[in-house]
Design an enzyme around this catalytic site. Structure first.
Site, PDB file in Angstrom:
ATOM      1  N   TYR A 197     -15.128 -22.840  23.295  1.00 15.20           N
ATOM      2  CA  TYR A 197     -14.361 -24.078  23.247  1.00 15.20           C
ATOM      3  C   TYR A 197     -13.499 -24.285  24.493  1.00 15.20           C
ATOM      4  O   TYR A 197     -13.310 -25.405  24.939  1.00 15.20           O
ATOM      5  CB  TYR A 197     -13.411 -24.073  22.039  1.00 15.20           C
ATOM      6  CG  TYR A 197     -14.000 -24.617  20.779  1.00 15.20           C
ATOM      7  CD1 TYR A 197     -15.065 -23.986  20.156  1.00 15.20           C
ATOM      8  CD2 TYR A 197     -13.479 -25.758  20.189  1.00 15.20           C
ATOM      9  CE1 TYR A 197     -15.597 -24.475  18.978  1.00 15.20           C
ATOM     10  CE2 TYR A 197     -13.996 -26.254  19.006  1.00 15.20           C
ATOM     11  CZ  TYR A 197     -15.056 -25.613  18.405  1.00 15.20           C
ATOM     12  OH  TYR A 197     -15.573 -26.108  17.248  1.00 15.20           O
ATOM     13  N   LYS A 207     -21.940 -12.118  16.671  1.00 11.66           N
ATOM     14  CA  LYS A 207     -23.346 -12.113  17.102  1.00 11.66           C
ATOM     15  C   LYS A 207     -23.486 -11.000  18.148  1.00 11.66           C
ATOM     16  O   LYS A 207     -23.982 -11.212  19.266  1.00 11.66           O
ATOM     17  CB  LYS A 207     -23.711 -13.510  17.651  1.00 11.66           C
ATOM     18  CG  LYS A 207     -25.185 -13.725  17.924  1.00 11.66           C
ATOM     19  CD  LYS A 207     -26.050 -13.851  16.679  1.00 11.66           C
ATOM     20  CE  LYS A 207     -27.530 -13.898  17.066  1.00 11.66           C
ATOM     21  NZ  LYS A 207     -28.444 -13.825  15.897  1.00 11.66           N
ATOM     22  N   ASP A 242     -25.785 -15.363  11.680  1.00 11.90           N
ATOM     23  CA  ASP A 242     -26.931 -15.983  11.006  1.00 11.90           C
ATOM     24  C   ASP A 242     -27.045 -15.469   9.576  1.00 11.90           C
ATOM     25  O   ASP A 242     -27.232 -16.238   8.624  1.00 11.90           O
ATOM     26  CB  ASP A 242     -28.236 -15.773  11.811  1.00 11.90           C
ATOM     27  CG  ASP A 242     -28.458 -14.346  12.272  1.00 11.90           C
ATOM     28  OD1 ASP A 242     -27.551 -13.496  12.142  1.00 11.90           O
ATOM     29  OD2 ASP A 242     -29.569 -14.066  12.775  1.00 11.90           O
ATOM     30  N   ASP A 283     -15.907 -22.750  12.928  1.00  9.19           N
ATOM     31  CA  ASP A 283     -16.041 -24.191  12.752  1.00  9.19           C
ATOM     32  C   ASP A 283     -17.238 -24.488  11.857  1.00  9.19           C
ATOM     33  O   ASP A 283     -17.146 -25.233  10.881  1.00  9.19           O
ATOM     34  CB  ASP A 283     -16.221 -24.849  14.131  1.00  9.19           C
ATOM     35  CG  ASP A 283     -16.383 -26.352  14.036  1.00  9.19           C
ATOM     36  OD1 ASP A 283     -15.648 -26.988  13.256  1.00  9.19           O
ATOM     37  OD2 ASP A 283     -17.250 -26.901  14.749  1.00  9.19           O
ATOM     38  N   ASP A 326     -17.335 -25.665   7.466  1.00 14.10           N
ATOM     39  CA  ASP A 326     -17.970 -26.870   6.901  1.00 14.10           C
ATOM     40  C   ASP A 326     -18.984 -26.477   5.826  1.00 14.10           C
ATOM     41  O   ASP A 326     -19.091 -27.115   4.784  1.00 14.10           O
ATOM     42  CB  ASP A 326     -18.699 -27.677   7.998  1.00 14.10           C
ATOM     43  CG  ASP A 326     -17.838 -28.801   8.585  1.00 14.10           C
ATOM     44  OD1 ASP A 326     -16.624 -28.581   8.773  1.00 14.10           O
ATOM     45  OD2 ASP A 326     -18.384 -29.882   8.863  1.00 14.10           O
TER      46      ASP A 326
HETATM   47  C1  IPM Z   1     -12.514 -29.039  13.326  1.00 17.02           C
HETATM   48  C2  IPM Z   1     -13.217 -29.991  14.253  1.00 17.02           C
HETATM   49  C3  IPM Z   1     -12.807 -29.758  15.684  1.00 17.02           C
HETATM   50  C4  IPM Z   1     -13.296 -28.371  16.078  1.00 17.02           C
HETATM   51  C5  IPM Z   1     -13.292 -30.788  16.706  1.00 17.02           C
HETATM   52  C6  IPM Z   1     -12.906 -32.181  16.335  1.00 17.02           C
HETATM   53  C7  IPM Z   1     -12.766 -30.497  18.084  1.00 17.02           C
HETATM   54  O1  IPM Z   1     -14.595 -29.916  14.082  1.00 17.02           O
HETATM   55  O2  IPM Z   1     -11.268 -29.038  13.310  1.00 17.02           O
HETATM   56  O3  IPM Z   1     -13.176 -28.325  12.570  1.00 17.02           O
HETATM   57  O4  IPM Z   1     -14.454 -28.209  16.480  1.00 17.02           O
HETATM   58  O5  IPM Z   1     -12.486 -27.443  15.991  1.00 17.02           O
HETATM   59 MN    MN Z   2     -15.188 -28.732  12.338  1.00 22.88          MN
END
Ligand code: IPM
Ligand code: MN
Ligand code: NAD
Length: 347
Positions: free
Chosen positions: A136, A186, A218, A242, A246
């Protein structure tokens, strides 16, 4: 107690509004809220996604409640002007290196999960995501190779001190829970991950009560849907964290339910839902504000030391869900304001 409220773009203002109503309903003595622009809206008004005035409001506060940033209109701007730089900039500028993303199935609501209810019922995990390093924040660019081909490149790295400080956060978190820590990397391919793993093993010596295991990312993605109940605390780098968080949200039920805390060395923190600005549903009153409301609860707990009030909010959200209050993300028909009202009634 000064809380900076940065609503941002898309559904950000809609979900933040409901979380602010919940905070105000607690009638906390001495609570002050200060709003400022971030993201695409800040770019449009001030020419920068994280204007100096906004950063000043952040620095003058005890905690930040953050909505979301991201605007399709801005996707072709130079990278340093894109809305996402606001959240990345706040995390970096304020030294918020530890991102806590808890994922727990609400009791009795296992049917929300994209997984089978008996698999989902066991989910009670915490993802500790490193937030200030990794690919990042490395150097990056787009260059033209001698043969004329365009090449995009991004530098991935972790220095040992960056790994060590997030390791301590994760081990300490494990000690307040089930004493199990799974480090996801990884290391079979990446040197970045080799250093990550080596440091995790070194730090583990200071925490004999915690059982440390390692998993390749993975496999972790697979195990998270095969048997998520095996995880207690997961510690991982910025990019893997990240993605896995999700994924964890759908194991619980919806991305509209997952909150997060971004912390540094002290009690100051930034609190935001893990989801984004959801441009596809923005402005329609359809977004589920629960993730933001639960982020406000984390703010009370971690930055203001108000555990009882935090638990009260969490109980009100759980009760609303148990009573059948569902946003579209959970197959229901309750809009943003109706969900906010339902949580407030139960508070
Ligand atoms: C999160 C988002 C951010 C990240 C983006 C918007 C920069 O996806 O907070 O999870 O990748 O950290
Ligand atoms: Mn995110
Ligand atoms: P997203 O999380 O915004 O949306 C993904 C999907 O989930 C969409 O279908 C959306 O409608 C749905 N969704 C998300 N939150 C919801 C909620 N509270 N209630 C109901 N449904 C919800 O991810 P994306 O579409 O990949 O990204 C959109 C924008 O948000 C991009 O600009 C991205 O960079 C940004 N983003 C910002 C943050 C942040 O501010 N921390 C986090 C993630 C993405």
């Amino acid at each position: 107690m000064k809380i900076a409220v940065f609503a941002g773009d898309g559904i950000g203002p809609e979900v933040t509004h409901e979380a602010v109503r919940v905070l105000q309903a607690l009638d906390l003595p001495g609570l002050e809220l200060a709003e400022a622009d971030v993201g695409g809206v800040a770019y449009k008004r001030h020419g920068h996604p994280l204007p100096p005035e906004t950063l000043a409001v952040a620095r003058a506060s005890d905690a930040i409640l953050f909505g979301a940033v991201g605007d399709p209109d801005c996707d072709n701007l130079e990278r340093h002007l894109r809305p996402e730089q606001a959240i990345l900039g706040l995390r970096k500028e304020l030294g918020l290196f530890a991102n806590l993303r808890p994922a727990k199935v609400f009791g009795g609501l296992e049917d929300f999960s994209a997984l089978r209810p008996e698999v989902a019922g066991a989910i009670d995990l915490l993802i500790v995501r490193e937030l200030n390093g990794d690919v990042y924040f490395g150097e990056k660019g787009i260059r033209t190779l001698p043969d004329g081909r365009r090449q995009g490149w991004d530098m991935m790295s972790y220095a040992e001190d960056e790994v060590r400080r997030i390791a301590h956060v994760a081990f300490r978190a494990a000690m307040t829970r089930g004493n199990r820590l799974c480090s996801v990397d990884k290391a079979n391919v990446l040197e970045t991950s080799q250093v990550w793993r080596d440091v995790m093993i070194e730090v583990a010596r200071e925490y004999p009560a915690v059982e440390l295991t390692h998993m390749y990312v993975d496999n972790a993605a697979m195990q998270l849907v095969r048997s998520p109940g095996q995880f207690d605390v997961v510690v991982t780098g910025n990019l893997f964290g990240d993605i896995l968080s999700d994924q964890a949200s759908m194991c619980v039920g919806s991305i509209g339910l997952l909150a997060s805390a971004s912390l540094g060395e002290g009690t100051f923190g930034l609190y935001e839902p893990i989801h984004g600005s959801a441009p596809d549903i923005a402005g329609k009153g359809l977004a589920n504000p629960m993730a933001t409301i639960l982020s406000a609860a984390m703010l009370l707990r971690h930055s203001l030391g108000l555990e009882a009030e935090a638990a009260r909010i969490e109980a009100a959200v759980a009760k609303a869900l148990a009573d059948g209050i569902r946003g579209g993300d959970l197959g229901g028909s309750h809009g943003t304001a109706a969900i906010g009202d339902a949580v407030l009634e139960r508070l």
